[in-house]
Write an enzyme that holds these catalytic residues in place. Structure first.
Site, PDB file in Angstrom:
ATOM      1  N   ASP A   1     -14.958  14.579  23.893  1.00  0.00           N
ATOM      2  CA  ASP A   1     -13.993  14.876  22.832  1.00  0.00           C
ATOM      3  C   ASP A   1     -14.302  16.225  22.178  1.00  0.00           C
ATOM      4  OD1 ASP A   1     -13.987  12.159  23.459  1.00  0.00           O
ATOM      5  OD2 ASP A   1     -13.206  11.597  21.504  1.00  0.00           O
TER       6      ASP A   1
ATOM      7  N   ASP B   1      -8.932  13.804  24.262  1.00  0.00           N
ATOM      8  CA  ASP B   1      -9.077  14.023  22.808  1.00  0.00           C
ATOM      9  C   ASP B   1      -9.353  15.488  22.492  1.00  0.00           C
ATOM     10  OD1 ASP B   1      -8.556  11.389  22.407  1.00  0.00           O
ATOM     11  OD2 ASP B   1     -10.361  10.952  21.261  1.00  0.00           O
TER      12      ASP B   1
ATOM     13  N   HIS C   1      -5.931  10.288  21.821  1.00  0.00           N
ATOM     14  CA  HIS C   1      -5.297  11.149  20.829  1.00  0.00           C
ATOM     15  C   HIS C   1      -4.266  12.085  21.453  1.00  0.00           C
ATOM     16  CE1 HIS C   1      -7.303  10.507  16.890  1.00  0.00           C
ATOM     17  NE2 HIS C   1      -8.191   9.900  17.660  1.00  0.00           N
TER      18      HIS C   1
ATOM     19  N   HIS D   1     -11.418   8.309  29.720  1.00  0.00           N
ATOM     20  CA  HIS D   1     -11.674   8.633  28.319  1.00  0.00           C
ATOM     21  C   HIS D   1     -12.337   7.487  27.566  1.00  0.00           C
ATOM     22  CE1 HIS D   1     -11.312  10.360  24.371  1.00  0.00           C
ATOM     23  NE2 HIS D   1     -10.753   9.245  23.944  1.00  0.00           N
TER      24      HIS D   1
ATOM     25  N   HIS E   1     -14.812   9.115  23.842  1.00  0.00           N
ATOM     26  CA  HIS E   1     -14.156   8.201  22.896  1.00  0.00           C
ATOM     27  C   HIS E   1     -15.001   7.805  21.695  1.00  0.00           C
ATOM     28  CE1 HIS E   1     -10.948   5.596  21.730  1.00  0.00           C
ATOM     29  NE2 HIS E   1     -11.535   4.461  22.035  1.00  0.00           N
TER      30      HIS E   1
ATOM     31  N   ASP F   1      10.156  15.065   6.215  1.00  0.00           N
ATOM     32  CA  ASP F   1      10.154  16.504   5.927  1.00  0.00           C
ATOM     33  C   ASP F   1      10.191  17.270   7.246  1.00  0.00           C
ATOM     34  OD1 ASP F   1       9.926  18.981   4.846  1.00  0.00           O
ATOM     35  OD2 ASP F   1       7.851  18.785   4.214  1.00  0.00           O
TER      36      ASP F   1
ATOM     37  N   ASP G   1      11.145  20.262   8.180  1.00  0.00           N
ATOM     38  CA  ASP G   1      10.676  21.641   8.247  1.00  0.00           C
ATOM     39  C   ASP G   1       9.297  21.824   7.631  1.00  0.00           C
ATOM     40  OD1 ASP G   1      11.292  21.217   5.622  1.00  0.00           O
ATOM     41  OD2 ASP G   1      12.614  22.955   5.403  1.00  0.00           O
TER      42      ASP G   1
ATOM     43  N   SER H   1       8.298  21.842   4.658  1.00  0.00           N
ATOM     44  CA  SER H   1       8.292  22.731   3.502  1.00  0.00           C
ATOM     45  C   SER H   1       7.615  22.091   2.305  1.00  0.00           C
ATOM     46  CB  SER H   1       9.730  23.101   3.129  1.00  0.00           C
ATOM     47  OG  SER H   1      10.452  21.935   2.756  1.00  0.00           O
TER      48      SER H   1
END
Length: 679
Positions: free
Chosen positions: A187, A216, A249, A300, A493, A669, A671, A673
């Site tokens: 990882d 990962d 992940h 993994h 992992h 959200d 974008d 922002s």
């Protein structure tokens, strides 16, 4: 005259010997002092080791608890998707877009990046395709200088990586006969400095220095974008010498919680969504295993007693966009409609099934018959159809087959055991209970590969600590190795303090390459080199200019302080539950409980499996009678000013679910922002 001189000399010698004896202690006294120093040092080092171990346990327990929270959140989204989002036929909604993302068709064509101009004012690296060594060198230099690659180049890089990954098999087979050594890294989690140090110590990827990166690459660290861009760039430059396995992940739902989604949207505000969609596709196309010389398996997470490498070689891995998203399973897949068309032919079977339950088809009203024939599933059917009792992927999801209301018909001489009773008008239609669909079996196999952990006990059991995958014992490892003629399993992992760890009699190796994972100085990173003799050689490192200057005690103290702060946040997040349990054990309202009761309450509520008695001096005060003042657990976390207008427990609830709330806000959200218009 001479005799007088001789007597004087002897007197002086005796005087010198006496003075020397006074100055020099006896041998026994010297040994006693050495033993006392040694005893003190051993006790000192034992106390340090104890602090190091419980610090590590705190970090690891809180990390796994966070993964459980993520699984519960994704299960909630999945439940909403399966039960509520299709009630309004107005097109895909927010949850549908999150869990069943539909990649825009234009992302499969070169137009996805050719329409994006690169302005003259752009000062970052400029790369051309097909990539050459100068391009990868330019990326390394730019990322060292904190520069960001333009969105056009990122999309083009991912587009080219996607085309190449489509041609790759699920399991990559490598040979040491063509190279001196193969380097295996664990990882990285967005730790760019660790990746650069590995390249500095071991050499850049090339025909002479092939690499396997075992998943990962992203999340948690602040440089996940840079890490994954470098890895994909070298993958395009040297596809035969740079190999990338998928980790748990490399999953768009995990990325929502652990930072990669947020990082992409912050660095690429205008084209972030397109980049994320392409990352989802590329992640799902990553190979899931690598085999070296037919003897060393690299995955993994781990394996289970159901892992079948031949089956894994044949699955369509790109269909599993997220291991946290259980394949949709509904009655429509059982082909009930077709079975109901043969209801007359099945009536005799229905009658025998009803009689075995002491119910007659003609007994009771139609309404009573309908109520009696409600669709329920027996627990045995659940274990048969959804997972094996010994292993099974334990990703909790409320929309798994176990949550459906189906009951197999009770066993009888004339009826197969795997049969479902399905209401059809005023009668029952019996439908054979199918084996798990192909896509469900594929999902389980991939979950076990990405999420499982080894254990010292024999057998295979659900990984309840993480909430996903399974625990596999030495017998499971030995069986898989013998079945496929393997010698060793290398996995990642799990963070290890020294960067690597042996288990299962040396047959399983865990390798972890992100140093300082939990806190500055908390762990080393490591990588493995395998030659033709297949004997692993380990190389350790730690990226930190500060850590080198700290003593062992200072490093442990820093990590311990960080772990205890995180643990106190957990206590505050569950304050109401803890106080309620403490007060149950304090009927006289003295504000104290015994140390044993205090430890039992913390474990019962938090379920972190920590040495609470050892941690007590850091978390709570003792009263004069030796009992624990349980309210002192929360003193360090008290708010600075009273909040009279806030409803009771509101602040605690918001604090506990702050990460989940942030994930939901990040979804809304678009974008990033930080603002959302009020409705």
């Amino acid at each position: 005259m001479g005799c007088g001189t001789s007597v004087a000399t002897e007197t002086q010698l005796k005087k010198l010997e006496t003075e020397e004896a006074v100055r020099t202690p006896g041998l026994a006294l010297t040994i006693k002092a050495a033993v006392l120093i040694q005893r003190w040092y051993r006790r000192y080092m034992a106390r340090l080791e104890m602090r190091r171990r419980y610090t590590w346990n705190i970090f690891q327990s809180i990390e796994y608890a966070g993964e459980q929270d993520q699984l519960q959140l994704s299960s909630f989204f999945s439940f909403m998707l399966d039960n509520f989002t299709q009630l309004s036929g107005n097109g895909p909604d927010l949850i549908s877009q999150l869990l069943n993302p539909v990649v825009d068709p234009w992302l499969d064509r070169e137009i996805c990046y050719t329409l994006i101009p690169v302005p003259d004012s752009y000062t970052g690296p400029r790369i051309s395709f097909p990539l050459c060594v100068s391009d990868t060198n330019a990326l390394l230099s730019a990322f060292k200088e904190q520069q960001i690659l333009h969105a056009r180049y990122v999309l083009q890089l991912l587009f080219e990586a996607k085309k190449l990954l489509k041609q790759m098999p699920n399991i990559i087979h490598l040979s040491t006969s063509y190279t001196k050594d193969i380097t295996i890294c664990g990882d990285l989690h967005g730790h760019l400095d660790d990746l650069l140090l590995i390249f500095y110590k071991n050499g850049l990827p090339s025909a002479e220095t092939p690499y396997v990166f075992n998943g990962d690459f992203v999340d948690r660290g602040k440089k996940s974008v840079e890490v994954v861009i470098i890895l994909f760039a070298y993958f395009l430059l040297y596809p035969d010498y740079m190999h990338l396995n998928r980790g748990n992940h490399e999953d768009h739902i995990m990325n929502l919680r652990y930072g990669f989604t947020k990082e992409v949207m912050q660095k690429y505000k205008n084209h972030g969504r397109e980049i994320l969609q392409l990352f989802q596709d590329v992640f799902s196309l990553l190979p899931i295993a690598t085999v070296i010389d037919g003897k060393v398996l690299i995955v993994h997470g781990g394996i289970s007693d159901q892992t079948d490498l031949d089956f894994l070689s044949s699955i369509e891995r790109h269909k599993v966009k997220s291991a946290l998203r259980f394949p949709r399973h509904s009655l429509e897949q059982l082909d009930i409609g077709q079975s109901c068309r043969h209801v007359k032919r099945m009536r005799s079977v229905d009658s025998s099934c009803s009689s075995s339950r002491s119910y007659s088809k003609n007994q009771g009203t139609p309404g009573q018959r309908k109520r009696r024939c409600k669709l329920k599933r027996d627990d045995s059917a659940v274990s048969t159809s959804s997972s094996s009792s010994s292993s099974s992927s334990s990703v909790c999801s409320p929309h798994t087959p176990s949550s459906q209301s189906l009951r197999p018909c009770p066993s009888s001489p004339s009826l197969p055991c795997k049969v479902l009773q399905v209401p059809y008008l005023d009668s029952l239609s019996s439908v054979p209970l199918p084996s798990p669909p192909q896509h469900e079996q594929e999902w389980k196999q991939i979950v076990d590969i990405l999420w499982s952990d080894p254990k010292t006990q024999e057998g295979c059991s659900p990984n309840s600590f993480r909430g996903g995958g399974c625990y596999f014992g030495p017998d499971v490892t030995q069986r898989l190795l013998l079945q496929h003629g393997l010698q060793m399993l290398i996995r990642s992992h799990e963070c290890k303090q020294e960067g690597y760890e042996f288990c299962h009699g040396g047959k399983v190796i865990t390798i972890f390459s992100a140093s300082n994972y939990y806190e500055e100085g908390s762990n080393r990173g490591a990588y493995i080199k395998l030659g033709r003799e297949l004997v692993p050689r380990f190389y350790q490192y730690q990226v930190s200019r500060i850590t080198r200057k700290l003593t062992l005690t200072q490093r442990i103290r820093a990590a311990e302080g960080s772990a205890l702060r995180a643990l106190k946040e957990k206590l505050f997040a569950h304050r109401s539950e803890l106080m309620a349990n403490f007060q149950q054990r304090d009927p006289n309202n003295t504000g104290t409980v015994s140390v044993c009761e205090w430890a039992q309450v913390l474990e019962c509520v938090l379920r972190l499996d920590l040495p609470w008695r050892t941690l007590r001096p850091h978390l709570a005060r003792l009263a004069s009678d030796g009992s624990v003042e349980y309210q002192s657990c929360f003193e360090d976390m008290e708010p600075g000013a009273p909040l009279p207008k806030v409803a009771p427990n509101l602040a605690e609830t918001l604090f506990r679910y702050r990460t989940d709330i942030e994930i939901i806000f990040n979804i809304i959200d678009k974008d990033h922002s930080g603002k959302k218009k009020a409705l």
